[in-house]
Scaffold this motif. Sequence first.
Motif, PDB file in Angstrom:
ATOM      1  N   ALA A   9       0.830  -1.209   0.000  1.00  0.00           N
ATOM      2  CA  ALA A   9       0.000   0.000   0.000  1.00  0.00           C
ATOM      3  C   ALA A   9       0.867   1.264   0.000  1.00  0.00           C
ATOM      4  O   ALA A   9       0.576   2.230   0.694  1.00  0.00           O
ATOM      5  CB  ALA A   9      -0.957  -0.006   1.184  1.00  0.00           C
ATOM      6  N   GLY A  10       1.955   1.216  -0.732  1.00  0.00           N
ATOM      7  CA  GLY A  10       2.828   2.377  -0.860  1.00  0.00           C
ATOM      8  C   GLY A  10       3.820   2.575   0.270  1.00  0.00           C
ATOM      9  O   GLY A  10       4.618   3.497   0.238  1.00  0.00           O
ATOM     10  N   ALA A  11       3.761   1.724   1.277  1.00  0.00           N
ATOM     11  CA  ALA A  11       4.672   1.853   2.422  1.00  0.00           C
ATOM     12  C   ALA A  11       5.753   0.775   2.349  1.00  0.00           C
ATOM     13  O   ALA A  11       5.456  -0.386   2.090  1.00  0.00           O
ATOM     14  CB  ALA A  11       3.908   1.718   3.732  1.00  0.00           C
ATOM     15  N   PRO A  12       7.013   1.153   2.588  1.00  0.00           N
ATOM     16  CA  PRO A  12       8.091   0.162   2.539  1.00  0.00           C
ATOM     17  C   PRO A  12       8.154  -0.649   3.840  1.00  0.00           C
ATOM     18  O   PRO A  12       7.961  -0.124   4.930  1.00  0.00           O
ATOM     19  CB  PRO A  12       9.340   1.022   2.382  1.00  0.00           C
ATOM     20  N   TYR A  13       8.437  -1.928   3.684  1.00  0.00           N
ATOM     21  CA  TYR A  13       8.620  -2.830   4.809  1.00  0.00           C
ATOM     22  C   TYR A  13       9.931  -3.584   4.598  1.00  0.00           C
ATOM     23  O   TYR A  13      10.260  -3.945   3.472  1.00  0.00           O
ATOM     24  CB  TYR A  13       7.474  -3.850   4.887  1.00  0.00           C
ATOM     25  N   VAL A  14      10.666  -3.799   5.675  1.00  0.00           N
ATOM     26  CA  VAL A  14      11.913  -4.555   5.610  1.00  0.00           C
ATOM     27  C   VAL A  14      11.804  -5.762   6.543  1.00  0.00           C
ATOM     28  O   VAL A  14      10.993  -5.774   7.463  1.00  0.00           O
ATOM     29  CB  VAL A  14      13.147  -3.698   5.997  1.00  0.00           C
ATOM     30  N   ARG A  15      12.635  -6.765   6.296  1.00  0.00           N
ATOM     31  CA  ARG A  15      12.629  -7.945   7.152  1.00  0.00           C
ATOM     32  C   ARG A  15      12.933  -7.524   8.578  1.00  0.00           C
ATOM     33  O   ARG A  15      13.696  -6.597   8.834  1.00  0.00           O
ATOM     34  CB  ARG A  15      13.677  -8.958   6.682  1.00  0.00           C
ATOM     35  N   SER A  16      12.347  -8.238   9.521  1.00  0.00           N
ATOM     36  CA  SER A  16      12.519  -7.884  10.933  1.00  0.00           C
ATOM     37  C   SER A  16      13.987  -7.911  11.337  1.00  0.00           C
ATOM     38  O   SER A  16      14.432  -7.080  12.125  1.00  0.00           O
ATOM     39  CB  SER A  16      11.703  -8.815  11.826  1.00  0.00           C
ATOM     40  N   ARG A  17      14.754  -8.831  10.798  1.00  0.00           N
ATOM     41  CA  ARG A  17      16.180  -8.893  11.156  1.00  0.00           C
ATOM     42  C   ARG A  17      16.922  -7.642  10.700  1.00  0.00           C
ATOM     43  O   ARG A  17      17.821  -7.159  11.380  1.00  0.00           O
ATOM     44  CB  ARG A  17      16.830 -10.151  10.609  1.00  0.00           C
ATOM     45  N   ASP A  18      16.542  -7.096   9.533  1.00  0.00           N
ATOM     46  CA  ASP A  18      17.188  -5.879   9.043  1.00  0.00           C
ATOM     47  C   ASP A  18      16.760  -4.659   9.862  1.00  0.00           C
ATOM     48  O   ASP A  18      17.575  -3.802  10.198  1.00  0.00           O
ATOM     49  CB  ASP A  18      16.879  -5.662   7.561  1.00  0.00           C
ATOM     50  N   ALA A  19      15.477  -4.608  10.195  1.00  0.00           N
ATOM     51  CA  ALA A  19      14.987  -3.510  11.035  1.00  0.00           C
ATOM     52  C   ALA A  19      15.635  -3.569  12.408  1.00  0.00           C
ATOM     53  O   ALA A  19      16.043  -2.548  12.964  1.00  0.00           O
ATOM     54  CB  ALA A  19      13.468  -3.580  11.163  1.00  0.00           C
ATOM     55  N   ALA A  20      15.751  -4.769  12.960  1.00  0.00           N
ATOM     56  CA  ALA A  20      16.353  -4.947  14.284  1.00  0.00           C
ATOM     57  C   ALA A  20      17.818  -4.522  14.278  1.00  0.00           C
ATOM     58  O   ALA A  20      18.295  -3.887  15.221  1.00  0.00           O
ATOM     59  CB  ALA A  20      16.229  -6.399  14.719  1.00  0.00           C
ATOM     60  N   ASP A  28      13.979 -11.198  17.215  1.00  0.00           N
ATOM     61  CA  ASP A  28      12.829 -11.811  17.882  1.00  0.00           C
ATOM     62  C   ASP A  28      11.995 -10.763  18.618  1.00  0.00           C
ATOM     63  O   ASP A  28      10.767 -10.823  18.616  1.00  0.00           O
ATOM     64  CB  ASP A  28      13.272 -12.887  18.873  1.00  0.00           C
ATOM     65  N   TYR A  29      12.666  -9.810  19.254  1.00  0.00           N
ATOM     66  CA  TYR A  29      11.948  -8.756  19.981  1.00  0.00           C
ATOM     67  C   TYR A  29      11.160  -7.882  19.011  1.00  0.00           C
ATOM     68  O   TYR A  29       9.988  -7.575  19.244  1.00  0.00           O
ATOM     69  CB  TYR A  29      12.921  -7.913  20.803  1.00  0.00           C
ATOM     70  N   VAL A  30      11.783  -7.518  17.899  1.00  0.00           N
ATOM     71  CA  VAL A  30      11.100  -6.684  16.905  1.00  0.00           C
ATOM     72  C   VAL A  30       9.904  -7.437  16.330  1.00  0.00           C
ATOM     73  O   VAL A  30       8.818  -6.870  16.177  1.00  0.00           O
ATOM     74  CB  VAL A  30      12.085  -6.235  15.797  1.00  0.00           C
ATOM     75  N   SER A  31      10.073  -8.717  16.051  1.00  0.00           N
ATOM     76  CA  SER A  31       8.959  -9.528  15.547  1.00  0.00           C
ATOM     77  C   SER A  31       7.838  -9.610  16.573  1.00  0.00           C
ATOM     78  O   SER A  31       6.653  -9.544  16.233  1.00  0.00           O
ATOM     79  CB  SER A  31       9.441 -10.938  15.208  1.00  0.00           C
ATOM     80  N   ARG A  32       8.210  -9.732  17.844  1.00  0.00           N
ATOM     81  CA  ARG A  32       7.209  -9.801  18.913  1.00  0.00           C
ATOM     82  C   ARG A  32       6.418  -8.493  19.006  1.00  0.00           C
ATOM     83  O   ARG A  32       5.199  -8.510  19.221  1.00  0.00           O
ATOM     84  CB  ARG A  32       7.894 -10.101  20.246  1.00  0.00           C
ATOM     85  N   LEU A  38       2.183  -3.568  18.348  1.00  0.00           N
ATOM     86  CA  LEU A  38       2.786  -2.350  18.878  1.00  0.00           C
ATOM     87  C   LEU A  38       3.520  -1.553  17.806  1.00  0.00           C
ATOM     88  O   LEU A  38       3.734  -0.356  17.958  1.00  0.00           O
ATOM     89  CB  LEU A  38       3.731  -2.692  20.034  1.00  0.00           C
ATOM     90  N   ILE A  39       3.920  -2.247  16.750  1.00  0.00           N
ATOM     91  CA  ILE A  39       4.500  -1.591  15.575  1.00  0.00           C
ATOM     92  C   ILE A  39       3.824  -2.187  14.345  1.00  0.00           C
ATOM     93  O   ILE A  39       3.214  -3.257  14.411  1.00  0.00           O
ATOM     94  CB  ILE A  39       6.034  -1.767  15.480  1.00  0.00           C
ATOM     95  N   ASP A  40       3.937  -1.490  13.228  1.00  0.00           N
ATOM     96  CA  ASP A  40       3.318  -1.949  11.991  1.00  0.00           C
ATOM     97  C   ASP A  40       4.187  -3.018  11.348  1.00  0.00           C
ATOM     98  O   ASP A  40       5.334  -2.757  10.984  1.00  0.00           O
ATOM     99  CB  ASP A  40       3.152  -0.748  11.042  1.00  0.00           C
ATOM    100  N   GLY A  41       3.654  -4.213  11.251  1.00  0.00           N
ATOM    101  CA  GLY A  41       4.378  -5.314  10.640  1.00  0.00           C
ATOM    102  C   GLY A  41       3.429  -6.259   9.942  1.00  0.00           C
ATOM    103  O   GLY A  41       2.246  -6.333  10.275  1.00  0.00           O
ATOM    104  N   LYS A  42       3.958  -6.974   8.961  1.00  0.00           N
ATOM    105  CA  LYS A  42       3.167  -7.953   8.207  1.00  0.00           C
ATOM    106  C   LYS A  42       3.910  -9.286   8.207  1.00  0.00           C
ATOM    107  O   LYS A  42       5.125  -9.321   8.011  1.00  0.00           O
ATOM    108  CB  LYS A  42       2.976  -7.509   6.752  1.00  0.00           C
TER     109      LYS A  42
END
Length: 92
Positions: A9-20, A28-32, A38-42
Amino acid sequence: MSSTEITIAGAPYVRSRDAARTVHMSPDYVSRLAKRGLIDGKFIDGHWFINEPSLADFLTVQEREKELWRAKLSELRREEQRRFGHPSAVFA
């Protein structure tokens, strides 16, 4: 899925490991955080993808809340020192 960045939907998403990695946290904490909403994730093809601005906003709010808690705790300690006549509280 091998891509480390996707657009939804026009918003960029990165793998949780890269964001972490960018915020020096455990993947694991970011994925949780994403799993709990608590954060926007798919969750796509067995991997969490995180909207990094959402993570940054969450961390900013957390830091602000920590600062408020520290200030409140400091005031409570000062008041306690005054109440019990601690010498360092005389000048505060």
